[in-house]
Design a protein around this motif. Structure first.
Motif, PDB file in Angstrom:
ATOM      1  N   ASP A  34       1.813  11.866   1.420  1.00  0.00           N
ATOM      2  CA  ASP A  34       1.465  12.364   3.402  1.00  0.00           C
ATOM      3  C   ASP A  34       2.625  13.709   3.186  1.00  0.00           C
ATOM      4  O   ASP A  34       2.025  14.403   4.185  1.00  0.00           O
ATOM      5  CB  ASP A  34       1.858  11.394   3.505  1.00  0.00           C
ATOM      6  CG  ASP A  34       1.168  10.434   3.564  1.00  0.00           C
ATOM      7  OD1 ASP A  34      -0.499  10.712   3.299  1.00  0.00           O
ATOM      8  OD2 ASP A  34       0.314   9.761   3.963  1.00  0.00           O
ATOM      9  N   ALA A  38       2.207   6.770  -8.158  1.00  0.00           N
ATOM     10  CA  ALA A  38       3.395   6.672  -6.007  1.00  0.00           C
ATOM     11  C   ALA A  38       3.099   4.612  -6.062  1.00  0.00           C
ATOM     12  O   ALA A  38       4.454   4.131  -5.596  1.00  0.00           O
ATOM     13  CB  ALA A  38       2.496   6.190  -5.451  1.00  0.00           C
ATOM     14  N   GLU A  39       1.635   4.061  -6.319  1.00  0.00           N
ATOM     15  CA  GLU A  39       1.746   2.564  -6.650  1.00  0.00           C
ATOM     16  C   GLU A  39       2.600   1.727  -6.881  1.00  0.00           C
ATOM     17  O   GLU A  39       3.527   0.631  -6.412  1.00  0.00           O
ATOM     18  CB  GLU A  39      -0.084   2.344  -6.584  1.00  0.00           C
ATOM     19  CG  GLU A  39      -0.813   3.302  -5.672  1.00  0.00           C
ATOM     20  CD  GLU A  39      -1.005   2.145  -4.385  1.00  0.00           C
ATOM     21  OE1 GLU A  39      -0.108   0.693  -3.952  1.00  0.00           O
ATOM     22  OE2 GLU A  39      -1.928   2.102  -3.372  1.00  0.00           O
ATOM     23  N   SER A  94      -5.628  -0.039  -4.788  1.00  0.00           N
ATOM     24  CA  SER A  94      -5.588   0.718  -5.813  1.00  0.00           C
ATOM     25  C   SER A  94      -6.002  -0.060  -6.984  1.00  0.00           C
ATOM     26  O   SER A  94      -5.890  -0.914  -8.003  1.00  0.00           O
ATOM     27  CB  SER A  94      -4.342   0.985  -6.249  1.00  0.00           C
ATOM     28  OG  SER A  94      -4.330   2.032  -7.380  1.00  0.00           O
ATOM     29  N   ASP A 116       0.984  -1.350  -0.113  1.00  0.00           N
ATOM     30  CA  ASP A 116      -0.441   0.180   0.172  1.00  0.00           C
ATOM     31  C   ASP A 116       0.762   1.400   0.080  1.00  0.00           C
ATOM     32  O   ASP A 116       1.971   1.023   0.396  1.00  0.00           O
ATOM     33  CB  ASP A 116      -0.516   0.437   1.191  1.00  0.00           C
ATOM     34  CG  ASP A 116      -1.962   1.362   1.156  1.00  0.00           C
ATOM     35  OD1 ASP A 116      -2.291   1.253  -0.092  1.00  0.00           O
ATOM     36  OD2 ASP A 116      -2.780   1.292   1.890  1.00  0.00           O
ATOM     37  N   THR A 117      -0.005   2.111  -0.540  1.00  0.00           N
ATOM     38  CA  THR A 117       1.214   3.444  -0.531  1.00  0.00           C
ATOM     39  C   THR A 117      -0.116   4.486  -0.436  1.00  0.00           C
ATOM     40  O   THR A 117      -1.345   4.918  -0.781  1.00  0.00           O
ATOM     41  CB  THR A 117       1.218   3.766  -1.756  1.00  0.00           C
ATOM     42  OG1 THR A 117       2.927   3.081  -2.176  1.00  0.00           O
ATOM     43  CG2 THR A 117       2.366   5.396  -2.499  1.00  0.00           C
ATOM     44  N   SER A 118       0.647   5.792   0.680  1.00  0.00           N
ATOM     45  CA  SER A 118       0.200   6.760   0.686  1.00  0.00           C
ATOM     46  C   SER A 118       0.593   7.859  -0.346  1.00  0.00           C
ATOM     47  O   SER A 118       1.575   8.102  -0.066  1.00  0.00           O
ATOM     48  CB  SER A 118      -0.413   7.138   2.559  1.00  0.00           C
ATOM     49  OG  SER A 118       0.813   7.102   2.768  1.00  0.00           O
ATOM     50  N   PHE A 119      -0.596   8.933  -0.782  1.00  0.00           N
ATOM     51  CA  PHE A 119       0.163   9.701  -1.723  1.00  0.00           C
ATOM     52  C   PHE A 119       0.353  10.926  -1.516  1.00  0.00           C
ATOM     53  O   PHE A 119      -0.539  11.508  -0.521  1.00  0.00           O
ATOM     54  CB  PHE A 119      -1.567   9.336  -3.050  1.00  0.00           C
ATOM     55  CG  PHE A 119      -0.659  10.464  -4.083  1.00  0.00           C
ATOM     56  CD1 PHE A 119       0.695  10.768  -4.906  1.00  0.00           C
ATOM     57  CD2 PHE A 119      -1.685  11.429  -4.008  1.00  0.00           C
ATOM     58  CE1 PHE A 119       0.751  11.462  -5.429  1.00  0.00           C
ATOM     59  CE2 PHE A 119      -1.662  12.625  -5.315  1.00  0.00           C
ATOM     60  CZ  PHE A 119      -0.176  12.117  -5.968  1.00  0.00           C
ATOM     61  N   SER A 148       1.320  11.017  -9.568  1.00  0.00           N
ATOM     62  CA  SER A 148      -0.480  10.233  -9.334  1.00  0.00           C
ATOM     63  C   SER A 148      -0.593   9.729  -8.470  1.00  0.00           C
ATOM     64  O   SER A 148       0.274   8.998  -7.900  1.00  0.00           O
ATOM     65  CB  SER A 148      -1.696  10.135 -10.797  1.00  0.00           C
ATOM     66  OG  SER A 148      -0.267   8.623 -10.938  1.00  0.00           O
ATOM     67  N   THR A 149      -2.113   9.134  -7.847  1.00  0.00           N
ATOM     68  CA  THR A 149      -1.142   7.553  -7.114  1.00  0.00           C
ATOM     69  C   THR A 149      -1.272   6.081  -7.678  1.00  0.00           C
ATOM     70  O   THR A 149      -0.310   5.581  -7.022  1.00  0.00           O
ATOM     71  CB  THR A 149      -3.712   7.626  -6.149  1.00  0.00           C
ATOM     72  OG1 THR A 149      -3.869   7.464  -6.999  1.00  0.00           O
ATOM     73  CG2 THR A 149      -3.483   8.967  -5.370  1.00  0.00           C
ATOM     74  N   THR A 150      -1.466   6.601  -9.112  1.00  0.00           N
ATOM     75  CA  THR A 150      -0.991   5.296  -9.688  1.00  0.00           C
ATOM     76  C   THR A 150       0.134   5.025  -9.551  1.00  0.00           C
ATOM     77  O   THR A 150       0.973   3.725  -9.668  1.00  0.00           O
ATOM     78  CB  THR A 150      -1.333   5.121 -11.019  1.00  0.00           C
ATOM     79  OG1 THR A 150      -3.125   4.957 -10.976  1.00  0.00           O
ATOM     80  CG2 THR A 150      -1.548   3.816 -11.947  1.00  0.00           C
ATOM     81  N   SER A 197       5.252  10.474  -0.868  1.00  0.00           N
ATOM     82  CA  SER A 197       4.600   9.552  -0.826  1.00  0.00           C
ATOM     83  C   SER A 197       5.615   8.441   0.177  1.00  0.00           C
ATOM     84  O   SER A 197       6.795   8.484   0.308  1.00  0.00           O
ATOM     85  CB  SER A 197       3.979   8.676  -2.347  1.00  0.00           C
ATOM     86  OG  SER A 197       3.285   9.532  -2.754  1.00  0.00           O
TER      87      SER A 197
END
Length: 137
Positions: A40, A77-78, A113, A35-38, A73-75, A47
């Motif tokens: 933070d 970062a994941e 995600s 898991d990753t927090s975008f 993007s969150t993508t 992230s």
């Protein structure tokens, strides 16, 4: 030191391992959560990502750290977090196979995600994810 550990494990294959109050005879199934927090960090917008690898229901490897680049993007970062996760899984699979406990493919990485899932299974690349395809796929 690791050589002696695997030699010992090879000698005691007929014995059982108890973890969490349950018996595991040769159920050395590997599974992983990532898991990753975008963005933070309020100042650097970096992230934080982490993963945990379980073998026979017990955590054997875990890591959490700030990413070295700022993602857009969150993508992305994941995906950045999934790369060291996959390398750790590969290392553990090789060690397990060497010790006589081969893992069945495919090995799953659990992540929350949906964007990553869609990007992995989408055969077409878009301009928005082309840099992810080049770097991480």
């Amino acid at each position: 030191m690791l050589k002696y550990l695997w030699r010992y494990m090879a000698e005691i294959k007929s014995l059982s391992l108890y973890a969490n109050g349950r018996q595991y005879i040769s159920n050395f199934h590997l599974y992983t959560y990532s898991d990753t927090s975008f963005a933070d960090d309020l100042f650097t917008k970096v992230s934080i990502g982490g993963y945990m690898v379980f073998l026979a229901g017990c955590p054997i490897i875990w890591k959490s750290r700030k990413q070295t680049i700022v993602t857009i993007s969150t993508t992305e970062a994941e995906f950045i977090n999934l790369m060291p996760t996959a390398l750790s899984i590969k290392w553990i699979v090789e060690i397990c196979a060497e010790a006589g406990y081969p893992q069945r493919a495919p090995l799953l990485v659990h992540t929350d995600s949906q964007n990553v899932r869609l990007a992995v299974f989408n055969p077409l690349q878009s301009a928005r994810t082309k840099h992810i395809d080049i770097r991480y796929k």
